[in-house]
Motif scaffolding. Structure first.
Motif, PDB file in Angstrom:
ATOM      1  N   ILE A 124     -45.455  45.406  11.290  1.00 19.19           N
ATOM      2  CA  ILE A 124     -43.939  45.543  11.432  1.00 19.19           C
ATOM      3  C   ILE A 124     -43.564  46.751  10.590  1.00 19.19           C
ATOM      4  O   ILE A 124     -42.885  47.651  11.139  1.00 19.19           O
ATOM      5  N   PHE A 125     -44.123  47.002   9.530  1.00 20.82           N
ATOM      6  CA  PHE A 125     -43.875  48.143   8.357  1.00 20.82           C
ATOM      7  C   PHE A 125     -44.529  49.573   8.562  1.00 20.82           C
ATOM      8  O   PHE A 125     -44.113  50.293   7.746  1.00 20.82           O
TER       9      PHE A 125
ATOM     10  N   PRO B 275     -37.237  37.758  10.220  1.00 23.83           N
ATOM     11  CA  PRO B 275     -36.188  38.210  11.234  1.00 23.83           C
ATOM     12  C   PRO B 275     -36.908  39.191  12.195  1.00 23.83           C
ATOM     13  O   PRO B 275     -36.474  38.906  13.374  1.00 23.83           O
ATOM     14  N   TYR B 276     -38.015  39.798  11.950  1.00 27.24           N
ATOM     15  CA  TYR B 276     -38.656  40.802  12.929  1.00 27.24           C
ATOM     16  C   TYR B 276     -39.519  39.847  13.693  1.00 27.24           C
ATOM     17  O   TYR B 276     -39.353  40.119  15.122  1.00 27.24           O
TER      18      TYR B 276
ATOM     19  N   GLU C 140     -40.336  49.856  17.078  1.00 26.00           N
ATOM     20  CA  GLU C 140     -39.152  50.369  16.811  1.00 26.00           C
ATOM     21  C   GLU C 140     -37.953  49.243  17.012  1.00 26.00           C
ATOM     22  O   GLU C 140     -37.075  48.960  16.224  1.00 26.00           O
TER      23      GLU C 140
ATOM     24  N   ARG D 144     -37.413  46.130  14.829  1.00 28.81           N
ATOM     25  CA  ARG D 144     -36.693  46.463  13.574  1.00 28.81           C
ATOM     26  C   ARG D 144     -35.173  46.498  13.743  1.00 28.81           C
ATOM     27  O   ARG D 144     -34.495  46.534  12.753  1.00 28.81           O
ATOM     28  N   ILE D 145     -34.933  46.422  15.066  1.00 21.89           N
ATOM     29  CA  ILE D 145     -33.406  46.441  15.091  1.00 21.89           C
ATOM     30  C   ILE D 145     -32.924  45.037  15.543  1.00 21.89           C
ATOM     31  O   ILE D 145     -33.597  44.330  16.381  1.00 21.89           O
ATOM     32  N   PRO D 146     -31.854  44.347  14.848  1.00 18.87           N
ATOM     33  CA  PRO D 146     -31.578  42.963  15.261  1.00 18.87           C
ATOM     34  C   PRO D 146     -31.174  42.678  16.374  1.00 18.87           C
ATOM     35  O   PRO D 146     -31.289  41.337  16.976  1.00 18.87           O
ATOM     36  N   SER D 147     -30.217  43.485  17.005  1.00 20.29           N
ATOM     37  CA  SER D 147     -29.598  43.152  18.185  1.00 20.29           C
ATOM     38  C   SER D 147     -30.319  43.231  19.326  1.00 20.29           C
ATOM     39  O   SER D 147     -31.437  43.624  19.363  1.00 20.29           O
ATOM     40  N   GLY D 148     -30.010  42.096  20.454  1.00 17.63           N
ATOM     41  CA  GLY D 148     -30.515  42.018  21.522  1.00 17.63           C
ATOM     42  C   GLY D 148     -31.706  41.019  21.730  1.00 17.63           C
ATOM     43  O   GLY D 148     -32.865  41.582  22.301  1.00 17.63           O
ATOM     44  N   ALA D 149     -31.691  40.299  20.878  1.00 17.42           N
ATOM     45  CA  ALA D 149     -33.059  39.464  20.705  1.00 17.42           C
ATOM     46  C   ALA D 149     -33.163  38.316  21.947  1.00 17.42           C
ATOM     47  O   ALA D 149     -34.080  38.100  22.087  1.00 17.42           O
TER      48      ALA D 149
ATOM     49  N   LEU E 167     -39.196  39.812   4.854  1.00 17.83           N
ATOM     50  CA  LEU E 167     -40.502  40.638   5.436  1.00 17.83           C
ATOM     51  C   LEU E 167     -40.898  40.247   6.787  1.00 17.83           C
ATOM     52  O   LEU E 167     -41.279  40.870   7.657  1.00 17.83           O
TER      53      LEU E 167
END
Lengths: 588, 86
Positions: A493-494, A93-94, A574, A577-582, A90
């Motif tokens: 986050i949620f 990652p975010y 938004e 919530r998407i993992p890429s491009g951190a 939860l």
């Protein structure tokens, strides 16, 4: 070689190692100082998180507490590991995708408000200080016990050591030192466990030995249950706490674990979102090694203790008993005058701690002035179970010394991690973000180092002069984290609709409610109260669960009655919530 | 809704589905087996352990570790499916 020589040797070697690493990993920039440059591998990060997490309390006290509490001790085992599932699924990652340095950073940006940031900083400081004071005390106890210096001296040595590697290395130094400390502490915890498990059950793996058979063919746990029943204790594998209270405490510890700033900040140090997830898995795996061994040690040492002392003549008792008696952590008073130790249910003392008078009794024992009327004649401090365990089981001297080195590694690594969070909260979240936004990188680093220095003085002061409530309050740091951060981060986050009014009012009400309950029932303020007056039969340790639920409800209600957050904040939600491009953990 | 947003929403929905399943297991092994139903489970033996006691002091922790690694595996697969891996 004597235990003393071995202890100096092992503690000396491990400390030289920590210093060497701290010097090798010196931090040059704020980024290296705060998040180790964001380039720590998941395995290293997992080990550092595990060392950061496993404090003197986990290493020294937990197995002891469980061995006296039996089933009730499960709250710590499940609570302090289950929180990592929440963290991994939860939060981690975010927050890594969000890509800033601290928890107040997230709260401040997500709720687009410096008030929210300030509330978060204050919560972080309250949580971290209550926690770190207990650690410094732990450092002091271990040093004094094994190096034969007094507690004040022990705390001072500990402060110097922590200060040196925290100042030199910042997050980078601390991370790599913690990797070494993890190796030391887990080795020190496992070696005696292997020995004792083999000795008692014939199986070298303690997790299996715990459910194995002892000499004579009975299962170890059945035997312990029988011993307990015979002596009038509660059955070991049952418990005395109500089911609801066990539930509430476990949940409060889990959510508190996931909300502790010094644990969360760990996941900002890995390169990618993917690594943050994996890193939480490694951390829990490494923690689980100790946490599944601890209950086995509890069972072994409890059985050993009862068998060694129950109905034995004091004159024939082994040496370790008298050594711990001399330090005041074991006390015996021959109430019925038969020269034997009667160890049965009931408090042997009128009060919590034994009060010794200068004279010795007829058997040579130290006489206590506050023996109770109950039949039980023996007082054993719970904190000695892990430390005394190798001695009780007659293990070689180097194993006993190893436990000392492990206890120090556990206490120091946690203290260092906490101090870093405290200094970051002050130098970054307060000074850079609020008071003096145009401060230079160098100036900020200096401010961070000065605040570490000040924080360690305060922590050391509480370590030397523990206000009576520190021990009681440390366990409640989890309740505070559960009641304040956890809901604010999760909802951030949620729940895209969550706005600053909702989150701030939730955090404030949550932490105030928790503080109030804690002060009322732990410190006897606001009229005090006994367990009978607990709300819904919830102990202060479990109240974090209720305060957390209240926080969530208030946040949801208030946020729906006030305007939605601005579009750019919703876009930010938004994007995390998407993992890429951190990218790397970046500065603003 | 743009194509990009649609992908993001679908990804998030699948993510939430995983979370609900994994957290249900998390709840069942600890709060269920280890706390609420332990009395009943204690009737069953696992070697020298009563089962409820075993879940509370051993089993739940093993499951926690497995859960996180399953999550890592599921999410890596999901990232690939939606092209979010890097």
């Amino acid at each position: 070689m004597s235990v003393q020589t071995w202890t100096w040797l092992l503690v000396g070697i491990t400390f030289a190692l920590y210093f060497g690493i701290a010097i090798w990993a010196r931090a040059g920039s704020t980024k290296e100082f705060y998040v180790a440059g964001g380039g720590v591998s998941p395995w290293a990060n997992g080990m550092a998180t595990a060392a950061d997490w496993m404090s003197a309390a986990s290493f020294i006290s937990m197995a002891g507490i469980i061995s006296f509490a039996g089933y009730d001790g499960s709250v710590y085992l499940m609570g302090w590991t289950g929180g990592y599932v929440l963290l991994a699924l939860l939060l981690a990652p975010y927050l890594r995708k969000f890509g800033k340095f601290t928890v107040p950073d997230f709260i401040g940006d997500r709720y687009y408000s410096n008030t929210a940031r300030t509330v978060a900083v204050i919560c972080a400081l309250i949580v971290s200080f209550t926690y770190v004071a207990g650690q410094m005390r732990g450092v002091g106890i271990v040093f004094s016990q094994f190096l034969q210096v007094d507690i004040t001296m022990g705390v001072l040595i500990g402060m110097t050591v922590v200060l040196t590697f925290a100042l030199l290395g910042g997050m980078k130094g601390i991370t790599y030192t913690q990797v070494a400390q993890y190796c030391v502490l887990i080795f020190a915890f496992m070696v005696p466990a292997f020995f004792i498990s083999l000795q008692m059950t014939g199986n070298i793996i303690p997790q299996i030995g715990m459910g194995g058979k002892v000499e004579g063919g009975a299962f170890l746990l059945d035997k312990l249950d029988a011993l307990h029943t015979e002596l009038g204790f509660n059955e070991y594998t049952s418990g005395t706490k109500s089911t609801w209270d066990v539930f509430a405490i476990t949940l409060a510890l889990m959510t508190g674990t996931a909300g502790l700033p010094h644990v969360i900040v760990r996941f900002f140090t890995v390169p990618k979102v993917k690594d943050a997830r994996k890193s939480a898995g490694y951390a829990l795996l490494l923690i689980a090694i100790l946490y599944t061994t601890a209950p086995a040690i509890s069972v072994f040492s409890r059985t050993n203790l009862i068998q060694t002392v129950s109905n034995q003549e004091y004159a024939k008792i082994p040496e370790w008993f008298k050594n711990w008696e001399n330090t005041g952590l074991i006390a015996w008073s021959d109430k019925n005058g038969d020269g034997k130790i009667q160890y049965v249910a009931g408090n042997a003392l009128a009060g919590d701690k034994p009060e010794f008078i200068e004279r010795r009794g007829t058997n040579g024992e130290r006489i206590i002035s506050n023996a109770s009327e109950e039949k039980n004649e023996l007082y054993v401090d719970r904190d000695i179970m892990v430390l005394a365990n190798p001695e009780i089981a007659n293990l070689p001297n180097w194993v006993i010394a190893l436990v000392a080195a492990g206890g120090l590694a556990a206490a120091l690594s946690t203290a260092a991690g906490l101090l870093l969070v405290i200094s970051t909260s002050i130098s970054r979240d307060l000074i850079k973000k609020q008071l003096k936004p145009n401060i230079s990188d160098k100036g900020e680093l200096l401010a961070a180092r000065i605040s570490i220095f000040v924080a360690i003085l305060i922590a050391g002061y509480f370590g030397i002069n523990p206000p009576g409530f520190v021990a009681a309050v440390v366990a409640l740091a989890f309740g505070l984290a559960a009641a304040s951060f956890f809901p604010a981060i999760i909802l951030g986050i949620f729940d895209k609709r969550m706005n600053n009014q909702g989150a701030i009012s939730g955090m404030v009400v949550g932490i105030v409610l928790m503080l109030f309950y804690m002060m009322k029932f732990k410190l006897d303020m606001f009229g005090g109260g006994t367990p009978k007056d607990w709300w819904f039969g919830t102990s202060p340790e479990g109240f974090g669960t209720i305060a957390m639920v209240v926080n969530v409800i208030i946040s949801l209600v208030v946020s729906r009655m006030t305007p939605a957050p601005p579009q750019d904040v919703q876009d930010m939600v938004e994007s995390i919530r998407i993992p890429s491009g951190a990218g790397e953990a970046s500065d603003h | 809704m743009s194509e990009k947003q649609k992908i993001a929403t679908a990804y998030w929905k699948e993510n939430l589905k995983y979370l609900i399943i994994l957290l249900s297991i998390w709840f069942i092994v600890s709060f269920g087996c280890g706390i609420l139903f332990r009395e009943a489970l204690n009737e069953i033996r696992l070697g020298g352990f009563k089962l409820g006691f075993w879940f509370a002091q051993q089993g739940s922790i093993y499951v926690f570790v497995i859960l996180i690694f399953v999550y890592v595996w599921l999410m890596n697969r999901l990232d690939k499916k939606y092209g979010f891996d890097e």
